[in-house]
Design an enzyme around this catalytic site. Structure first.
Site, PDB file in Angstrom:
ATOM      1  N   ARG A  11      50.135  40.769  49.543  1.00  0.00           N
ATOM      2  CA  ARG A  11      50.538  40.068  48.337  1.00  0.00           C
ATOM      3  C   ARG A  11      51.790  39.243  48.601  1.00  0.00           C
ATOM      4  O   ARG A  11      52.535  39.505  49.546  1.00  0.00           O
ATOM      5  CB  ARG A  11      50.820  41.057  47.202  1.00  0.00           C
ATOM      6  N   LYS A  25      52.970  46.901  45.237  1.00  0.00           N
ATOM      7  CA  LYS A  25      52.746  46.763  43.797  1.00  0.00           C
ATOM      8  C   LYS A  25      52.321  48.067  43.146  1.00  0.00           C
ATOM      9  O   LYS A  25      52.741  48.391  42.033  1.00  0.00           O
ATOM     10  CB  LYS A  25      51.687  45.686  43.550  1.00  0.00           C
ATOM     11  N   HIS A  77      47.698  33.284  45.439  1.00  0.00           N
ATOM     12  CA  HIS A  77      47.084  34.613  45.338  1.00  0.00           C
ATOM     13  C   HIS A  77      45.609  34.568  45.745  1.00  0.00           C
ATOM     14  O   HIS A  77      45.049  35.598  46.141  1.00  0.00           O
ATOM     15  CB  HIS A  77      47.205  35.150  43.922  1.00  0.00           C
ATOM     16  N   ARG A 108      44.605  36.084  49.020  1.00  0.00           N
ATOM     17  CA  ARG A 108      44.305  37.516  49.079  1.00  0.00           C
ATOM     18  C   ARG A 108      42.816  37.754  48.825  1.00  0.00           C
ATOM     19  O   ARG A 108      42.204  38.616  49.457  1.00  0.00           O
ATOM     20  CB  ARG A 108      45.162  38.259  48.057  1.00  0.00           C
ATOM     21  N   HIS A 120      44.245  48.303  47.768  1.00  0.00           N
ATOM     22  CA  HIS A 120      43.601  48.460  46.464  1.00  0.00           C
ATOM     23  C   HIS A 120      43.353  49.941  46.188  1.00  0.00           C
ATOM     24  O   HIS A 120      42.826  50.656  47.030  1.00  0.00           O
ATOM     25  CB  HIS A 120      42.263  47.707  46.427  1.00  0.00           C
ATOM     26  N   TYR A 177      37.950  41.529  43.627  1.00  0.00           N
ATOM     27  CA  TYR A 177      38.636  40.629  44.544  1.00  0.00           C
ATOM     28  C   TYR A 177      37.733  40.151  45.673  1.00  0.00           C
ATOM     29  O   TYR A 177      38.143  39.346  46.494  1.00  0.00           O
ATOM     30  CB  TYR A 177      39.853  41.340  45.156  1.00  0.00           C
TER      31      TYR A 177
END
Length: 346
Positions: free
Chosen positions: A200, A225, A298, A301, A324, A333
């Site tokens: 990220r 995150k 982003h 990613r 994740h 994603y």
């Protein structure tokens, strides 16, 4: 005892009266709601919670949010973003209401007004999440145990579909070429590492040289995150990009007194020395310079995660690299190109 009076159209006024406490008046859209509120209040008063009720009647949402922003928000990773959401609430008319007076109806009206203002569903959910957590903190830490969390009584707006944007055609080559032509070699390395590692933006910004082990081709991320650390393996291309960072500035300097060589990098030094907003701004400039539409930083990613699947990694392996926590989120994603599956289909 409480009194229920009919007011205007669809308005019922409940007056709570208990000896030793000031009268409290609330207006409801139905008689049943008024009766339910009055009965619950009288029950709590008889249980000896009169002082607590009085405190909640005095504490407005605005004042509670200010206290929350001072005691709770600073310890969150998303503190800056949450302060912005709190500021939105402080400018809303609900901020003047006592915590005990706010019900699901009020928040449903807020939700609908935000939808009409074309605010995204996820943004509204995050704004409501602030209120939800505020009530839980007030109940558990501030002694207002009787409060009912009003967010639990409303429907949350639907989340938008996950983005499916990937790099098309020669977009990656064009971006990297633009970086070279415009002398932004640091951005070039960042783009490559983002695509190769699925890190990220915040993780890239927080990366220090002490976290990087080029000989073992590993990067250690202590602050992510989701709050969990992870170790990211580096492809040979990612290693080359990181090594190119060291060549942007001199790796070694000569000590003026001893004449010996000394590393210019230290473990606490930032790898990229760029603010998150600077990365986004530079990437946007590069994207526009290449004539590329609808691509965000982003999205790299998304691209990286999809490429990991295309290389044959399974879900657990990909999650280990990308960080994740939810397989459902990982699926959102991941967008494989159907054409890439033709060879395996035969």
């Amino acid at each position: 005892m409480a009194q229920i009076r009919k007011g205007g159209p669809r308005q019922y006024q409940a007056r709570g009266r208990i000896k030793g406490y000031p009268e409290v008046v609330r207006t409801f859209s139905s008689r049943s709601e008024a009766v339910q509120w009055a009965a619950q209040r009288e029950r709590l008063m008889l249980q000896g919670l009169g002082d607590t009720l009085q405190e909640a009647d005095k504490l407005t949402l605005g004042n509670a949010l200010i206290r929350y922003s001072q005691e709770i928000t600073p310890f969150k990773k998303s503190a800056s973003s949450e302060r912005n959401r709190i500021n939105v609430w402080l400018h809303n008319s609900l901020a003047s209401l006592p915590l005990s007076a706010i019900r699901g109806k009020h928040l449903a009206e807020y939700r609908d007004s935000r939808i009409l203002a074309s605010i995204g569903g996820n943004t509204i959910r995050l704004e409501l999440a602030v209120i939800s957590h505020l009530y839980e903190v007030a109940r558990k830490d501030w002694g207002l145990e009787h409060l009912v969390n009003p967010t639990k009584n409303i429907r949350k707006p639907k989340l938008p579909r996950g983005r499916t944007r990937r790099l098309y055609g020669g977009e990656e080559t064009a971006l990297l070429r633009w970086c070279v032509q415009n002398g932004n070699l640091r951005l070039r390395s960042i783009i490559i590492i983002a695509i190769e590692t699925a890190m990220r933006r915040g993780e890239l910004v927080g990366l220090k040289w002490g976290d990087v082990n080029l000989p073992s081709r590993m990067v250690y991320l202590d602050d992510t995150k989701n709050g969990e650390s992870r170790t990211v393996p580096l492809s040979s291309r990612a290693v080359d990009a990181l090594e190119s960072i060291t060549s942007i500035n001199d790796i070694l300097t000569i000590a003026s007194t001893s004449g010996t060589f000394k590393p210019a990098r230290n473990k606490e030094e930032s790898v990229f020395s760029m603010h998150a907003d600077t990365i986004s701004a530079n990437f946007s400039k590069a994207r526009k310079g290449c004539g590329i539409e609808g691509l965000t930083f982003h999205d790299l990613r998304h691209e990286a995660t999809s490429r990991l699947f295309e290389k044959g990694f399974n879900m657990i392996e990909v999650a280990t690299i990308t960080g994740h926590k939810s397989m459902q989120m990982l699926k959102r994603y991941t967008h494989l190109r159907p054409s890439d599956l033709l060879e395996r289909l035969g």
